[in-house]
Design an enzyme around this catalytic site. Structure first.
Site, PDB file in Angstrom:
ATOM      1  N   ASN A 194      33.970 -22.868 -46.296  1.00  0.00           N
ATOM      2  CA  ASN A 194      34.878 -23.379 -47.313  1.00  0.00           C
ATOM      3  C   ASN A 194      35.423 -22.299 -48.245  1.00  0.00           C
ATOM      4  O   ASN A 194      36.501 -22.451 -48.811  1.00  0.00           O
ATOM      5  CB  ASN A 194      34.148 -24.448 -48.137  1.00  0.00           C
ATOM      6  CG  ASN A 194      34.902 -24.839 -49.385  1.00  0.00           C
ATOM      7  OD1 ASN A 194      35.911 -25.531 -49.334  1.00  0.00           O
ATOM      8  ND2 ASN A 194      34.413 -24.396 -50.538  1.00  0.00           N
ATOM      9  N   TYR A 234      48.447 -15.594 -47.374  1.00  0.00           N
ATOM     10  CA  TYR A 234      47.594 -16.782 -47.394  1.00  0.00           C
ATOM     11  C   TYR A 234      47.887 -17.656 -46.183  1.00  0.00           C
ATOM     12  O   TYR A 234      46.969 -18.095 -45.476  1.00  0.00           O
ATOM     13  CB  TYR A 234      47.815 -17.570 -48.689  1.00  0.00           C
ATOM     14  CG  TYR A 234      47.083 -18.890 -48.726  1.00  0.00           C
ATOM     15  CD1 TYR A 234      45.722 -18.935 -49.032  1.00  0.00           C
ATOM     16  CD2 TYR A 234      47.741 -20.086 -48.458  1.00  0.00           C
ATOM     17  CE1 TYR A 234      45.043 -20.147 -49.074  1.00  0.00           C
ATOM     18  CE2 TYR A 234      47.072 -21.294 -48.491  1.00  0.00           C
ATOM     19  CZ  TYR A 234      45.719 -21.325 -48.793  1.00  0.00           C
ATOM     20  OH  TYR A 234      45.052 -22.536 -48.816  1.00  0.00           O
ATOM     21  N   THR A 257      42.417 -28.355 -57.497  1.00  0.00           N
ATOM     22  CA  THR A 257      41.287 -27.575 -57.973  1.00  0.00           C
ATOM     23  C   THR A 257      41.858 -26.392 -58.761  1.00  0.00           C
ATOM     24  O   THR A 257      43.079 -26.275 -58.916  1.00  0.00           O
ATOM     25  CB  THR A 257      40.446 -27.055 -56.789  1.00  0.00           C
ATOM     26  OG1 THR A 257      41.255 -26.145 -56.019  1.00  0.00           O
ATOM     27  CG2 THR A 257      39.973 -28.201 -55.899  1.00  0.00           C
ATOM     28  N   VAL A 311      45.360 -29.154 -53.032  1.00  0.00           N
ATOM     29  CA  VAL A 311      44.200 -29.849 -53.584  1.00  0.00           C
ATOM     30  C   VAL A 311      44.075 -29.471 -55.053  1.00  0.00           C
ATOM     31  O   VAL A 311      44.095 -28.290 -55.405  1.00  0.00           O
ATOM     32  CB  VAL A 311      42.906 -29.470 -52.828  1.00  0.00           C
ATOM     33  CG1 VAL A 311      41.732 -30.298 -53.348  1.00  0.00           C
ATOM     34  CG2 VAL A 311      43.088 -29.671 -51.326  1.00  0.00           C
ATOM     35  N   ASP A 365      27.395 -19.238 -52.951  1.00  0.00           N
ATOM     36  CA  ASP A 365      28.563 -18.913 -53.767  1.00  0.00           C
ATOM     37  C   ASP A 365      28.343 -17.590 -54.493  1.00  0.00           C
ATOM     38  O   ASP A 365      27.203 -17.201 -54.784  1.00  0.00           O
ATOM     39  CB  ASP A 365      28.817 -20.027 -54.787  1.00  0.00           C
ATOM     40  CG  ASP A 365      30.245 -20.026 -55.308  1.00  0.00           C
ATOM     41  OD1 ASP A 365      31.041 -20.872 -54.856  1.00  0.00           O
ATOM     42  OD2 ASP A 365      30.579 -19.179 -56.166  1.00  0.00           O
ATOM     43  N   LYS A 416      45.434 -18.752 -42.916  1.00  0.00           N
ATOM     44  CA  LYS A 416      45.147 -20.138 -42.549  1.00  0.00           C
ATOM     45  C   LYS A 416      45.651 -20.468 -41.143  1.00  0.00           C
ATOM     46  O   LYS A 416      45.015 -21.248 -40.422  1.00  0.00           O
ATOM     47  CB  LYS A 416      45.748 -21.094 -43.588  1.00  0.00           C
ATOM     48  CG  LYS A 416      45.107 -20.974 -44.970  1.00  0.00           C
ATOM     49  CD  LYS A 416      43.594 -21.191 -44.916  1.00  0.00           C
ATOM     50  CE  LYS A 416      42.943 -21.145 -46.282  1.00  0.00           C
ATOM     51  NZ  LYS A 416      41.486 -21.371 -46.233  1.00  0.00           N
ATOM     52  N   ASP A 447      28.050 -13.482 -51.097  1.00  0.00           N
ATOM     53  CA  ASP A 447      29.374 -12.858 -51.077  1.00  0.00           C
ATOM     54  C   ASP A 447      29.778 -12.859 -49.608  1.00  0.00           C
ATOM     55  O   ASP A 447      29.238 -12.098 -48.801  1.00  0.00           O
ATOM     56  CB  ASP A 447      29.306 -11.434 -51.626  1.00  0.00           C
ATOM     57  CG  ASP A 447      30.627 -10.674 -51.481  1.00  0.00           C
ATOM     58  OD1 ASP A 447      31.611 -11.270 -50.993  1.00  0.00           O
ATOM     59  OD2 ASP A 447      30.667  -9.487 -51.836  1.00  0.00           O
ATOM     60  N   VAL A 448      30.707 -13.728 -49.244  1.00  0.00           N
ATOM     61  CA  VAL A 448      31.054 -13.879 -47.826  1.00  0.00           C
ATOM     62  C   VAL A 448      31.689 -12.622 -47.243  1.00  0.00           C
ATOM     63  O   VAL A 448      31.795 -12.493 -46.015  1.00  0.00           O
ATOM     64  CB  VAL A 448      31.985 -15.094 -47.586  1.00  0.00           C
ATOM     65  CG1 VAL A 448      31.266 -16.397 -47.906  1.00  0.00           C
ATOM     66  CG2 VAL A 448      33.291 -14.966 -48.366  1.00  0.00           C
TER      67      VAL A 448
END
Length: 287
Positions: A89, A154, A189, A187, A41, A158, A62-63
């Protein structure tokens, strides 16, 4: 005959973006089953706190730093062992009508939600295919099967993750490496800050998604809808003529799920954090 459940005890599982939310809940569920979980993360402090509570490990990631992502996976294998499961994720969901979305936000979405998933999946295939075993889990969304106003880019990312997962699933047929694509509703979050509810589009908790991921790892399957009823809803709307399907979406309030929160003050803190979520990508764009 029912499929025999696969044991996850001792499996090396890597989860990106797992300091909180779906990732953290999934890490907790898998650690509870004896898996060796490694969290990657951007927020290293929070990741280490989460990992410590679970008996897992945390490494900075850092992806959007492609080289760094590869080195992160290398370090996992040096410390823990060959990766059995990679869960892509990490993701963000800044909201805005497309004509109000600035190019920096577009790039962040593409880098985190799509390019990082492509890179992570590719790296996993390179490591798993030679061993003839492994499982890649890509977190998409129901927005990967339908478009929702207020989140065009977004939704585009996806949709792309679903297409990527379907293609790689076919490429890996017979190799022993499995792919699952997870498509949850909203979700609850931080990412869903300020979002309301809609009829028949009830939100879920991160623990619900974690349970579905664990189930897909124990009893492998490609399509993972959370809740499972989303699959039936999607099939029905796709069978209808477009105008009827869109009319049903509006009648159920599905067209307002994301667009109603595009200027919500309740999302200000999340939107600010999302804007700082791709330092490597931002550095590259400015060079």
């Amino acid at each position: 005959m029912a499929k025999r459940e696969r044991s996850l005890a001792g499996k090396v599982v890597v989860i990106t973006g797992a300091a909180q939310g779906i990732g953290a809940s999934t890490a907790k569920a898998l650690a509870g089953l004896g898996a060796k979980v490694v969290i990657g993360d951007l927020d290293q402090v929070l990741a280490e706190k989460t990992a410590a509570a679970l008996g897992a490990e945390a490494l900075p990631l850092d992806v959007t730093d492609t080289k760094g992502f590869t080195e992160f996976l290398d370090e996992v294998e040096r410390r823990v062992g060959p990766i059995d499961v990679l869960i892509n994720n990490a993701g963000i969901m800044p909201l805005a009508p497309l004509d109000e979305e600035d190019d920096a936000a577009t790039r962040r979405l593409l880098e985190i939600n799509l390019h990082a998933v492509i890179h992570g999946t590719r790296e996993a295939v390179k490591r798993m295919r030679p061993r003839g075993t492994g499982h890649i889990v890509n977190i998409a969304s129901m927005a990967g099967k339908a478009g929702f106003p207020g989140a065009a880019t977004y939704c585009a990312t996806k949709h792309a993750v679903v297409g990527l997962s379907e293609s790689v699933h076919l490429e890996l047929h017979g190799t022993g490496v499995l792919v699952s694509c997870v498509m949850p509703a909203v979700v609850r979050t931080e990412l869903a800050s300020g979002l309301g509810e809609a009829k028949f589009f009830k939100s879920v908790q991160p623990e619900d998604v974690a349970y579905a991921i664990v189930d897909a790892l124990r009893r492998p399957k490609f399509d993972v809808f959370v809740p499972a009823s989303l699959d039936a809803m999607g099939r029905i709307t796709r069978l209808l003529p477009r105008r009827f399907g869109e009319g049903l979406l509006r009648a159920l309030g599905g067209d307002k799920i994301l667009s109603s929160a595009t200027h919500s003050s309740a999302r200000a803190e999340y939107e600010s954090r999302a804007a700082r979520s791709a330092p490597a990508a931002e550095k590259g764009a400015g060079s």
